[in-house]
Design a protein around this motif. Structure first.
Motif, PDB file in Angstrom:
ATOM      1  N   ASP A   1      -4.833  -3.577   8.530  1.00  0.00           N
ATOM      2  CA  ASP A   1      -6.164  -4.005   8.111  1.00  0.00           C
ATOM      3  C   ASP A   1      -6.664  -2.918   7.234  1.00  0.00           C
TER       4      ASP A   1
ATOM      5  N   SER B   1      -4.289  -1.888  12.957  1.00  0.00           N
ATOM      6  CA  SER B   1      -4.276  -2.545  13.127  1.00  0.00           C
ATOM      7  C   SER B   1      -3.867  -4.033  11.693  1.00  0.00           C
TER       8      SER B   1
ATOM      9  N   TRP C   1       0.860  -1.304   0.038  1.00  0.00           N
ATOM     10  CA  TRP C   1      -0.058   0.421  -0.320  1.00  0.00           C
ATOM     11  C   TRP C   1       1.072   1.174  -0.377  1.00  0.00           C
TER      12      TRP C   1
ATOM     13  N   ALA D   1      -6.901  -3.042   3.748  1.00  0.00           N
ATOM     14  CA  ALA D   1      -7.501  -3.673   2.860  1.00  0.00           C
ATOM     15  C   ALA D   1      -8.894  -3.441   2.906  1.00  0.00           C
ATOM     16  N   ASN D   2      -9.806  -3.504   4.178  1.00  0.00           N
ATOM     17  CA  ASN D   2     -10.777  -2.741   4.620  1.00  0.00           C
ATOM     18  C   ASN D   2     -11.235  -1.570   4.887  1.00  0.00           C
ATOM     19  N   TYR D   3     -10.113  -0.505   4.866  1.00  0.00           N
ATOM     20  CA  TYR D   3      -9.948   0.832   4.766  1.00  0.00           C
ATOM     21  C   TYR D   3     -10.451   1.473   2.968  1.00  0.00           C
ATOM     22  N   THR D   4     -10.551   0.327   2.300  1.00  0.00           N
ATOM     23  CA  THR D   4     -10.217   1.209   1.492  1.00  0.00           C
ATOM     24  C   THR D   4     -11.313   0.263   0.049  1.00  0.00           C
ATOM     25  N   GLU D   5     -12.241  -0.246   1.314  1.00  0.00           N
ATOM     26  CA  GLU D   5     -13.476  -0.508   0.983  1.00  0.00           C
ATOM     27  C   GLU D   5     -14.892   0.129   0.189  1.00  0.00           C
TER      28      GLU D   5
ATOM     29  N   HIS E   1      -1.698  -1.060  -4.099  1.00  0.00           N
ATOM     30  CA  HIS E   1      -2.410   0.243  -3.589  1.00  0.00           C
ATOM     31  C   HIS E   1      -2.236   1.225  -4.045  1.00  0.00           C
TER      32      HIS E   1
ATOM     33  N   ARG F   1      -8.866   7.400  11.269  1.00  0.00           N
ATOM     34  CA  ARG F   1      -9.288   6.532  10.622  1.00  0.00           C
ATOM     35  C   ARG F   1      -8.327   5.268   9.534  1.00  0.00           C
TER      36      ARG F   1
ATOM     37  N   ALA G   1      -6.350   1.933  10.785  1.00  0.00           N
ATOM     38  CA  ALA G   1      -6.613   0.945   9.595  1.00  0.00           C
ATOM     39  C   ALA G   1      -4.638  -0.038   9.782  1.00  0.00           C
TER      40      ALA G   1
END
Length: 336
Positions: free
Chosen positions: A330, A328, A123, A332-336, A293, A321, A325
């Protein structure tokens, strides 16, 4: 009786000759096999020596990259909260606007690279250079001013405070580094979202000088510094794609030129050893273009600083936020 004995002697001699011939025939294939094995072993030895020699050569290129202290000593953020570590690896890429006649350089490129613990993706987070933030010891200013005030350590500490994670390693380059790396790869192809003088919308093939102009343009772009950051990421994508191409990786001359170009204009923090680079590269060998990404750090729009400078307004809630991400592991969930 004598005649019979005379007849038997040649017969025995013939038998002996046949047995000797069979023994010789048996020895000849074995001898040939040994010679073939010796040739194969010799070839493998030469190949191994060549591979080890090439590996040593590449390692020497890594060892020759300059190192200097660029990591801050702080282990907490500006509020005294302990920085999160161990949730993936975080690198800060800094591209300064230093040049032959430039004094008091600032950071034109600020990209936070996050690699998750499972090494399944990369990322790259662009921090706009005009993002108006708190710089330790200097009050509020554009984030790139931190580099002018205190070099890579202060800029790194500033970014750490924004997202609450410890930055593990830092790399920096300058104008000449952009040009040299692009030229060492034989040029790159980038996709321009919008046209600007010298560049058409869509695909453009760039040499080093053109690549530098491409990543530095902002006045002719619709969102200024934000659009420029996206161009920088497009250039980084092109560099990664080209470097991972087998035509580069399997070409010792091209790969050596790339490493030499990177080494001449890049500085790494003193904790980023050659062994660490090799280890991380091995763990990321499964990464493909779709696993890389690019995002822009959040901001709340454009404004003007108390001194009248154009700035990108800091969005604390949105930055929290992003920090959550990263902390943790995480993204992947931040960009969903």
């Amino acid at each position: 009786m004598l005649d019979e004995m005379m007849e038997e002697i040649p017969t025995e001699s013939r038998r002996e000759r046949r047995r000797a011939a069979r023994r010789g025939a048996a020895r000849r294939p074995a001898s040939r096999r040994r010679r073939i094995l010796i040739v194969i072993a010799s070839f493998l030895a030469v190949l191994l020596i060549g591979i080890l020699g090439y590996a040593w050569f590449l390692n020497s290129k890594l060892d020759n990259i300059a190192r200097e202290p660029m990591l801050p000593t702080a282990t907490t953020d500006a509020d005294g909260k302990k920085l999160v570590t161990g949730q993936g690896t975080n690198y800060l890429l800094i591209g300064s606007d230093a040049g032959p006649d430039r004094v008091g350089a600032r950071a034109d490129v600020i990209q936070l690279v996050h690699v998750p613990k499972d090494h399944s993706a990369v990322w790259l987070i662009h921090f706009p250079r005009d993002l108006y933030v708190e710089i330790p010891g200097h009050g509020e200013d554009k984030v790139n001013a931190a580099f002018a005030f205190g070099g890579a350590p202060l800029l790194t500490e500033t970014v750490q405070n924004l997202v609450g994670v410890k930055i593990d390693h830092v790399a920096k380059t300058d104008f000449e580094g952009f040009k040299a790396l692009t030229d060492a790869l034989g040029g790159v192809r980038v996709n321009a979202v919008e046209a600007s003088p010298g560049f058409q919308q869509g695909w453009n093939d760039l040499d080093g000088a053109q690549a530098l102009a491409f990543v530095r343009e902002r006045y002719a772009l619709s969102e200024g510094d934000i659009s420029r950051g996206q161009r920088q990421q497009e250039w980084l994508r092109a560099i990664m794609d080209k470097t991972l191409d087998p035509a580069v990786l399997l070409n010792p001359i091209t790969l050596a030129n790339v490493m030499d170009a990177g080494g001449r204009y890049t500085v790494l923090d003193e904790t980023l050893s050659s062994e660490k680079i090799r280890s991380e590269a091995l763990k990321m060998r499964g990464i493909r273009g779709g696993d890389i990404h690019f995002i822009t750090a959040p901001f709340a729009g454009f404004g003007t600083s108390p001194s009248g400078a154009s700035i990108d307004i800091f969005d604390e809630a949105a930055m929290d936020r992003l920090g959550d991400a990263l902390q943790s592991d995480d993204m992947a969930n931040y960009t969903e």
